[in-house]
Design a protein around this motif. Structure first.
Motif, PDB file in Angstrom:
ATOM      1  N   MET A 132     -18.484  60.086  22.236  1.00  0.00           N
ATOM      2  CA  MET A 132     -17.866  61.734  21.925  1.00  0.00           C
ATOM      3  C   MET A 132     -17.751  61.173  20.450  1.00  0.00           C
ATOM      4  O   MET A 132     -17.712  60.458  19.215  1.00  0.00           O
ATOM      5  CB  MET A 132     -17.142  62.129  21.601  1.00  0.00           C
ATOM      6  CG  MET A 132     -16.258  63.166  21.384  1.00  0.00           C
ATOM      7  SD  MET A 132     -14.576  63.792  21.634  1.00  0.00           S
ATOM      8  CE  MET A 132     -14.160  63.436  23.365  1.00  0.00           C
ATOM      9  N   ILE A 191      -7.745  65.045  28.277  1.00  0.00           N
ATOM     10  CA  ILE A 191      -8.702  63.913  28.844  1.00  0.00           C
ATOM     11  C   ILE A 191      -9.735  63.468  28.128  1.00  0.00           C
ATOM     12  O   ILE A 191     -10.333  62.756  28.391  1.00  0.00           O
ATOM     13  CB  ILE A 191      -8.993  65.193  30.071  1.00  0.00           C
ATOM     14  CG1 ILE A 191      -8.027  65.170  31.113  1.00  0.00           C
ATOM     15  CG2 ILE A 191     -10.116  64.157  30.496  1.00  0.00           C
ATOM     16  CD1 ILE A 191      -8.381  66.862  32.402  1.00  0.00           C
ATOM     17  N   PRO A 192     -10.531  64.539  27.094  1.00  0.00           N
ATOM     18  CA  PRO A 192     -11.801  63.349  26.198  1.00  0.00           C
ATOM     19  C   PRO A 192     -11.219  62.326  25.018  1.00  0.00           C
ATOM     20  O   PRO A 192     -12.098  62.449  24.638  1.00  0.00           O
ATOM     21  CB  PRO A 192     -12.251  65.136  25.861  1.00  0.00           C
ATOM     22  CG  PRO A 192     -11.361  66.035  26.008  1.00  0.00           C
ATOM     23  CD  PRO A 192     -10.175  66.087  26.979  1.00  0.00           C
ATOM     24  N   ILE A 193     -10.296  62.707  24.767  1.00  0.00           N
ATOM     25  CA  ILE A 193      -9.165  62.210  24.209  1.00  0.00           C
ATOM     26  C   ILE A 193      -9.122  60.227  24.505  1.00  0.00           C
ATOM     27  O   ILE A 193      -8.637  59.612  23.969  1.00  0.00           O
ATOM     28  CB  ILE A 193      -8.636  62.447  22.973  1.00  0.00           C
ATOM     29  CG1 ILE A 193      -7.378  62.992  23.741  1.00  0.00           C
ATOM     30  CG2 ILE A 193      -9.098  63.175  22.380  1.00  0.00           C
ATOM     31  CD1 ILE A 193      -6.053  63.443  22.399  1.00  0.00           C
ATOM     32  N   TYR A 194      -8.451  60.384  26.411  1.00  0.00           N
ATOM     33  CA  TYR A 194      -8.070  59.676  26.273  1.00  0.00           C
ATOM     34  C   TYR A 194      -9.602  58.290  26.716  1.00  0.00           C
ATOM     35  O   TYR A 194      -9.143  56.952  26.223  1.00  0.00           O
ATOM     36  CB  TYR A 194      -7.953  60.047  28.287  1.00  0.00           C
ATOM     37  CG  TYR A 194      -7.947  58.685  29.196  1.00  0.00           C
ATOM     38  CD1 TYR A 194      -6.756  57.466  29.212  1.00  0.00           C
ATOM     39  CD2 TYR A 194      -8.940  58.175  29.250  1.00  0.00           C
ATOM     40  CE1 TYR A 194      -6.344  56.742  29.396  1.00  0.00           C
ATOM     41  CE2 TYR A 194      -8.496  56.992  30.655  1.00  0.00           C
ATOM     42  CZ  TYR A 194      -7.286  56.314  30.249  1.00  0.00           C
ATOM     43  OH  TYR A 194      -7.003  55.309  31.467  1.00  0.00           O
ATOM     44  N   GLY A 195     -10.646  58.352  26.764  1.00  0.00           N
ATOM     45  CA  GLY A 195     -11.777  57.244  26.930  1.00  0.00           C
ATOM     46  C   GLY A 195     -12.457  56.779  25.982  1.00  0.00           C
ATOM     47  O   GLY A 195     -11.456  55.631  25.290  1.00  0.00           O
ATOM     48  N   PRO A 196     -12.385  57.984  24.106  1.00  0.00           N
ATOM     49  CA  PRO A 196     -12.222  56.989  23.178  1.00  0.00           C
ATOM     50  C   PRO A 196     -11.181  56.107  22.895  1.00  0.00           C
ATOM     51  O   PRO A 196     -11.026  55.054  22.249  1.00  0.00           O
ATOM     52  CB  PRO A 196     -11.847  58.314  22.096  1.00  0.00           C
ATOM     53  CG  PRO A 196     -13.017  59.143  23.309  1.00  0.00           C
ATOM     54  CD  PRO A 196     -12.186  59.050  24.405  1.00  0.00           C
ATOM     55  N   ILE A 244      -8.809  54.401  24.654  1.00  0.00           N
ATOM     56  CA  ILE A 244      -8.407  53.701  25.993  1.00  0.00           C
ATOM     57  C   ILE A 244     -10.016  52.386  25.271  1.00  0.00           C
ATOM     58  O   ILE A 244      -9.689  51.213  25.003  1.00  0.00           O
ATOM     59  CB  ILE A 244      -9.187  54.034  26.812  1.00  0.00           C
ATOM     60  CG1 ILE A 244      -7.910  54.564  27.582  1.00  0.00           C
ATOM     61  CG2 ILE A 244      -8.815  52.247  28.126  1.00  0.00           C
ATOM     62  CD1 ILE A 244      -6.454  53.962  27.574  1.00  0.00           C
ATOM     63  N   GLY A 245     -11.142  52.662  24.499  1.00  0.00           N
ATOM     64  CA  GLY A 245     -12.134  51.554  24.343  1.00  0.00           C
ATOM     65  C   GLY A 245     -12.787  50.908  25.527  1.00  0.00           C
ATOM     66  O   GLY A 245     -12.833  51.451  26.408  1.00  0.00           O
TER      67      GLY A 245
END
Lengths: 371, 58
Positions: free
Chosen positions: A1, A161-166, A168-169
Motif C-alpha cells: 500500500m 482491515i487495510p491497515i492491519y497488514g502494514p 503486522i508486517g
C-alpha cells in the motif's frame, strides 16, 4: 500500500472509532445483561402461576379484550400477543395507538379472564438498560444518533482491515510483543482481537444500525406497502363490527403453514387505521424470525389476505436475533457475551493507544523546542 | 512483486479463516436448531478459540 493511502485509511480508522468509542462502550456495557434478559428474568421471577381452569375452555379474544379495556377506561388496544407455553394473552393498551411512549401492558388468563400477576422483579433495571441501549431516553433522535454511531463503528472496522497488514508486517498471526512498551503490546492485542472478531463486530454493528432505523423503516412500509389498503378503507375502530376472535381464526386459516405471533390493532405502528394486522411467523428455524401480516378490515371483517413483507422488513426482522444473539440457545449467548467483552477490550485498547501516542508526542515537543 | 503478494496473503490468511468460520457459525445458528446450536456457537466463538490458541502457542 502506498504511504498516502495508508495515512488516509489510518485517519479514517482513528477518527471514525474515536467519535463512536464512548457510545460503543455504553452499548457494550448495557448490551451485556440484555443478552441474558430471559435467564435473568426467569431467575428473578420463578413461574409459580397456574391457569384457573387448566382443562377448561379458552375464553374468546373479544372477551379478553373487553376485560382488558374495562380495566383501562379511556385506553384503546394497541397490540395483543400470546404466550407460547401457557394460556396467557398479553394486551397492550394506550391513550392513542400511535403513542408508543405511554403504553400499558397486562397479561390475562385465557381460561378465566383473571389478571396474571406481572413477573416484574428486576424489570425496572432491565427496562432502563434497554431504553439506554436503544435510544438513550431521547426517542427517535436518540435512535438515529445511535444508528450514526453504529455506522461509524462499521466504518472503523472496515478501515481497520487495510491497515492491519502494514501494521503486522512480517510478524506471525497473533504475535504480541509483550517485551516491548505497554503501548506496543496493546497495539498488537488491539490488532489481533480486532482482526479475529471482524465477522461478529461487523454483523452486530450493522444489525444494530438496522434496528435503530426501526421506526422510519416501519413508517415507510406502512406508507408504501399498505398504501392501497389505507386508501378508501374507511374507519375501522376495533369492536365496531368484526369480531377479533373471528379475524384471528380467519388469519390463521389463510396461512396454515404459519403460526400466530401477535395482533396489531388499527392505528398502531404495525397496521393501517382500519385494519387488524394479524402477524404470523414461519415454523422453520430461519422463517420463525420473519413475520408477515394477514390484514382484516376491523369494521367489516373482510379478509384482505396475507401480505408478504418487503426485503427491508425481512432484514429488520432478521437483524433483531442477529444483534441480540438470542437465536441459538445459551451456548451462543455465552459466546455473544465473551465477544462483547472482547469488543470492550478492542475499544479500550484503541483509546489507550491513541492517548499514549499523543502523550509521547507532547513529551517530545518540549525537547524538540529545547534543541 | 510476487514476493509482496505472497506476504500479504500470509498476513491475512489467519484473520480470513477465522472470519469465514465465525460467519458460517452465525448463519448456521440462524438456519438450524437442535444440536447444531452448540456447533454454531463454537464456530461463532472461533475468534476466542483462536485467541486462546495463539496465546498458548510458544
Amino acid at each position: 500500500m502506498r504511504p498516502v493511502a495508508l495515512r488516509r485509511w489510518l485517519w479514517v480508522h482513528r477518527w471514525s472509532s474515536l467519535v463512536c468509542t464512548a457510545f460503543l462502550l455504553m452499548l457494550c456495557l448495557t448490551g451485556l445483561p440484555l443478552i441474558f434478559h430471559d435467564e435473568i428474568d426467569a431467575a428473578l421471577n420463578p413461574d409459580a402461576w397456574r391457569p384457573a381452569n387448566p382443562d377448561g375452555a379458552l375464553l374468546d379474544l373479544d372477551m379478553i379484550l373487553r376485560i382488558a379495556l374495562e380495566r383501562r377506561p379511556g385506553d384503546v388496544p394497541v397490540f395483543m400477543s400470546f404466550d407460547v407455553d401457557r394460556p396467557v394473552v398479553n394486551v397492550t393498551t394506550g391513550a392513542s395507538p400511535a403513542d408508543a411512549g405511554a403504553l400499558h401492558f397486562a397479561s390475562f388468563d385465557r381460561t378465566s379472564g383473571a389478571l396474571v400477576p406481572p413477573a416484574d422483579v428486576g424489570e425496572g433495571v432491565m427496562h432502563f438498560l434497554l431504553q439506554l441501549h436503544t435510544d438513550m431516553f431521547l426517542g427517535l433522535p436518540g435512535m438515529l444518533f445511535l444508528a450514526t454511531m453504529g455506522f461509524l463503528f462499521a466504518v472503523a472496522i472496515v478501515s481497520g482491515i487495510p491497515i492491519y497488514g502494514p501494521f503486522i508486517g512480517t510478524r506471525d498471526f497473533g504475535a504480541i510483543r509483550s517485551a516491548n512498551s505497554a503501548r506496543t503490546a496493546w497495539l498488537d492485542r488491539h490488532n489481533f482481537l480486532g482482526a479475529v472478531a471482524v465477522a461478529w463486530t461487523l454483523v452486530v454493528g450493522l444489525t444494530g444500525v438496522v434496528n435503530a432505523l426501526e421506526r422510519p423503516v416501519i413508517g415507510y412500509w406502512r406508507e408504501t406497502a399498505l398504501a392501497d389498503l389505507v386508501e378508501g378503507a374507511g374507519g375501522g375502530a376495533p369492536g365496531a363490527g368484526a369480531s377479533l376472535d373471528a379475524a384471528v381464526t380467519a388469519a390463521v386459516a389463510a396461512a396454515p403453514d404459519m403460526a400466530l405471533q401477535f395482533v396489531a390493532f388499527p392505528g398502531s405502528a404495525y397496521s393501517t387505521e382500519a385494519h387488524y394486522a394479524i402477524f404470523l411467523h414461519g415454523r422453520t428455524p430461519l422463517t420463525e424470525h420473519v413475520i408477515a401480516p394477514v390484514l382484516i378490515h376491523a369494521a367489516s371483517g373482510r379478509v384482505e389476505g396475507l401480505r408478504d413483507m418487503p426485503w427491508y422488513m425481512k432484514a429488520l426482522a432478521l437483524s433483531r436475533p442477529l444483534h441480540f444473539g438470542d437465536y441459538g440457545g445459551l451456548p451462543l449467548k455465552i459466546v455473544w457475551a465473551l465477544l462483547n467483552l472482547a469488543t470492550i477490550v478492542i475499544l479500550g485498547s484503541g483509546l489507550y493507544i491513541w492517548v499514549a501516542k499523543r502523550g509521547r508526542r507532547v513529551d517530545r515537543e518540549p525537547r524538540a523546542k529545547a534543541t | 512483486m510476487k514476493g509482496r503478494r505472497t506476504s500479504r496473503r500470509t498476513v491475512y490468511r489467519g484473520p480470513i479463516q477465522v472470519f469465514l468460520v465465525s460467519l458460517a457459525g452465525l448463519v448456521a445458528a440462524l438456519l438450524f436448531d437442535g444440536g447444531v446450536d452448540v456447533v454454531a456457537a463454537l464456530m461463532v466463538g472461533a475468534p476466542l478459540l483462536a485467541a486462546v490458541a495463539m496465546r498458548r502457542t510458544p
